[in-house]
Motif scaffolding. Structure first.
Motif, mmCIF file in Angstrom:
data_model
loop_
_atom_site.group_PDB
_atom_site.id
_atom_site.type_symbol
_atom_site.label_atom_id
_atom_site.label_comp_id
_atom_site.label_asym_id
_atom_site.label_seq_id
_atom_site.Cartn_x
_atom_site.Cartn_y
_atom_site.Cartn_z
ATOM 1 N N PHE A 12 0.439 -10.520 2.403
ATOM 2 C CA PHE A 12 -0.882 -10.637 1.965
ATOM 3 C C PHE A 12 -2.012 -9.659 2.271
ATOM 4 O O PHE A 12 -3.034 -9.633 1.728
ATOM 5 C CB PHE A 12 -1.477 -12.046 2.076
ATOM 6 C CG PHE A 12 -0.625 -13.221 1.561
ATOM 7 C CD1 PHE A 12 -0.744 -13.525 0.076
ATOM 8 C CD2 PHE A 12 0.093 -14.052 2.479
ATOM 9 C CE1 PHE A 12 0.051 -14.597 -0.418
ATOM 10 C CE2 PHE A 12 0.802 -14.924 1.878
ATOM 11 C CZ PHE A 12 0.676 -15.375 0.561
ATOM 12 N N SER A 13 -1.446 -8.781 3.372
ATOM 13 C CA SER A 13 -2.314 -7.713 3.619
ATOM 14 C C SER A 13 -1.757 -6.354 3.703
ATOM 15 O O SER A 13 -0.487 -6.355 3.825
ATOM 16 C CB SER A 13 -2.930 -7.976 5.137
ATOM 17 O OG SER A 13 -3.600 -6.995 5.732
ATOM 18 N N SER A 14 -2.537 -5.496 3.438
ATOM 19 C CA SER A 14 -1.916 -4.178 3.472
ATOM 20 C C SER A 14 -1.999 -3.210 4.754
ATOM 21 O O SER A 14 -1.634 -1.989 4.830
ATOM 22 C CB SER A 14 -2.424 -3.356 2.145
ATOM 23 O OG SER A 14 -3.759 -3.127 2.241
ATOM 24 N N GLU A 19 3.805 0.523 9.493
ATOM 25 C CA GLU A 19 4.544 0.218 10.600
ATOM 26 C C GLU A 19 5.678 -0.841 10.094
ATOM 27 O O GLU A 19 6.463 -1.255 10.959
ATOM 28 C CB GLU A 19 3.476 -0.551 11.517
ATOM 29 C CG GLU A 19 2.636 0.375 12.262
ATOM 30 C CD GLU A 19 1.763 -0.347 13.478
ATOM 31 O OE1 GLU A 19 1.813 -1.464 13.442
ATOM 32 O OE2 GLU A 19 0.839 0.563 13.935
ATOM 33 N N ASN A 20 5.590 -1.242 8.949
ATOM 34 C CA ASN A 20 6.787 -2.217 8.471
ATOM 35 C C ASN A 20 7.937 -1.614 8.478
ATOM 36 O O ASN A 20 9.202 -2.405 8.377
ATOM 37 C CB ASN A 20 6.346 -2.780 7.029
ATOM 38 C CG ASN A 20 5.095 -3.668 6.925
ATOM 39 O OD1 ASN A 20 4.655 -3.889 7.912
ATOM 40 N ND2 ASN A 20 4.442 -3.781 5.893
#
Length: 357
Positions: A12-14, A19-20
């Protein structure tokens, strides 16, 4: 080998989406040098590897061996830091006769853990004899904790045609220290066994063996605590494709060494274990049947328990005061036929008392 992962802990957040994504990789290299011009079958193998795992890498399934943490004296693998491992080694061998190898392995977890392991293996196998040795020596630094871990397994056997005679030995010495204090997780053991067995070409297999295991535990320093003598025999009937029979019997005498310093006398424990197994494969594998009978003697831990009161109706037992003294004796608790009166459960407590069985 390369691996890539994409793990988004918050879809739900960008924020910090860069870092994903992360990765890991491993490179192996090996070079064999043929020395047949010096002597037939002679060769040298030079090998190495490099492994890197990013702290944000998220594997789908476990990729390290089950014994990885024990082999490196790790409490657990720390996934919050980058991991770097490498290996370099050389092996000198002659085909079907001998092999001598040495390797050095390193594994680092950032500034938290650093370990270095030296590995040596030897194999010598002329026509009448087989000798193998696999050993390693580990040095680690884990913050304030330093450890050294030496272990080896060796086996020597002689093929005398009517039978094979040999001896094998397993040894581990694991010392863990903080400053000058020996940690309670340190240990040492030595387990050796001499054996007499049927030759490799024999259809039915048999084996006689005798051995000893000694254990040490820390008490300011490592002291001997147990000494076990083992005698045993095995027989495997394999001649028939339909019927197979396996027989094993073992006698064990365990002596516990007094470490209290007050001269306690502890009698040796004598244990006997036996097993008979029958396997049937009939009708070209359409019928398969397996049965066994096993017996043993030793010690069993005494079971102590009490009854604890729980929320009304959520237990198993009810209390009936048989002698009307208001005291909840153990023989006054019964499985309740009425769930509304089942207000107690049975709780087992561990103890250090054993009885012979």
């Amino acid at each position: 080998e390369l691996a890539f992962s994409h793990f988004d802990p918050n879809t739900f957040s960008s924020i910090d989406n860069e870092e994903n994504q992360s990765g890991a990789g491993k490179v192996n290299a090996k070079k064999t040098i043929d020395l047949s011009n010096i002597k037939s079958g002679l060769a040298i193998a030079i090998f190495g590897s490099l492994e890197y795992v990013n702290k944000r890498f998220s594997p789908i399934e476990r990729f390290r061996t089950v014994e990885f943490t024990r082999n490196w004296n790790l409490k657990e693998v720390n996934d919050s830091v980058n991991q770097l491992g490498w290996e370099a080694g050389v092996s000198f061998y002659k085909t079907n006769l001998y092999r001598l190898g040495y390797a050095y392995r390193s594994f680092d977890e950032g500034n938290i853990y650093r370990g270095g392991k030296q590995i040596m293996n030897l194999m010598y196998s002329p026509k009448f004899m087989d000798f193998t040795y696999d050993g390693s020596y580990l040095n680690t630094n884990l913050r304030s904790e330093a450890t050294t871990f030496y272990r080896h397994f060796s086996k020597l056997k002689f093929n005398l045609k009517p039978f094979i005679i040999g001896i094998e030995d397993e040894f581990e010495n694991n010392l863990k220290n903080i400053s000058d204090s020996l940690l309670f997780t340190s240990y040492r053991f030595n387990d050796w066994k001499a054996f007499l067995e049927s030759p490799d070409k024999s259809i039915n297999k048999w084996k006689l063996f005798a051995g000893q295991r000694i254990d040490w535990k820390p008490n300011s320093e490592l002291v001997k605590v147990n000494e076990a003598l083992n005698l045993g025999a095995e027989y495997h009937y394999l001649k028939s494709k339909v019927h197979r029979i396996n027989l094993t019997a073992t006698y064990r005498k365990l002596t516990t060494v007094d470490t209290s310093g007050i001269g306690l006398i502890k009698k040796p424990e004598n244990n006997i274990l036996g097993r008979v197994e029958y396997i049937l494969h009939a009708a070209k594998g359409a019928i398969n049947w397996n049965t066994f009978y096993q017996l043993g003697s030793g010690q069993d831990q005494k079971r102590e328990f009490f009854y604890a009161e729980v929320t009304q109706g959520l237990g198993v037992y009810e209390w009936i005061d048989l002698n009307n003294d208001g005291v909840k004796d153990l023989n006054e608790f019964f499985i309740s036929p009425n769930p509304a009166l089942a207000n107690y459960i049975r709780v087992f407590t561990p103890n250090n008392n054993f009885v012979k069985v």
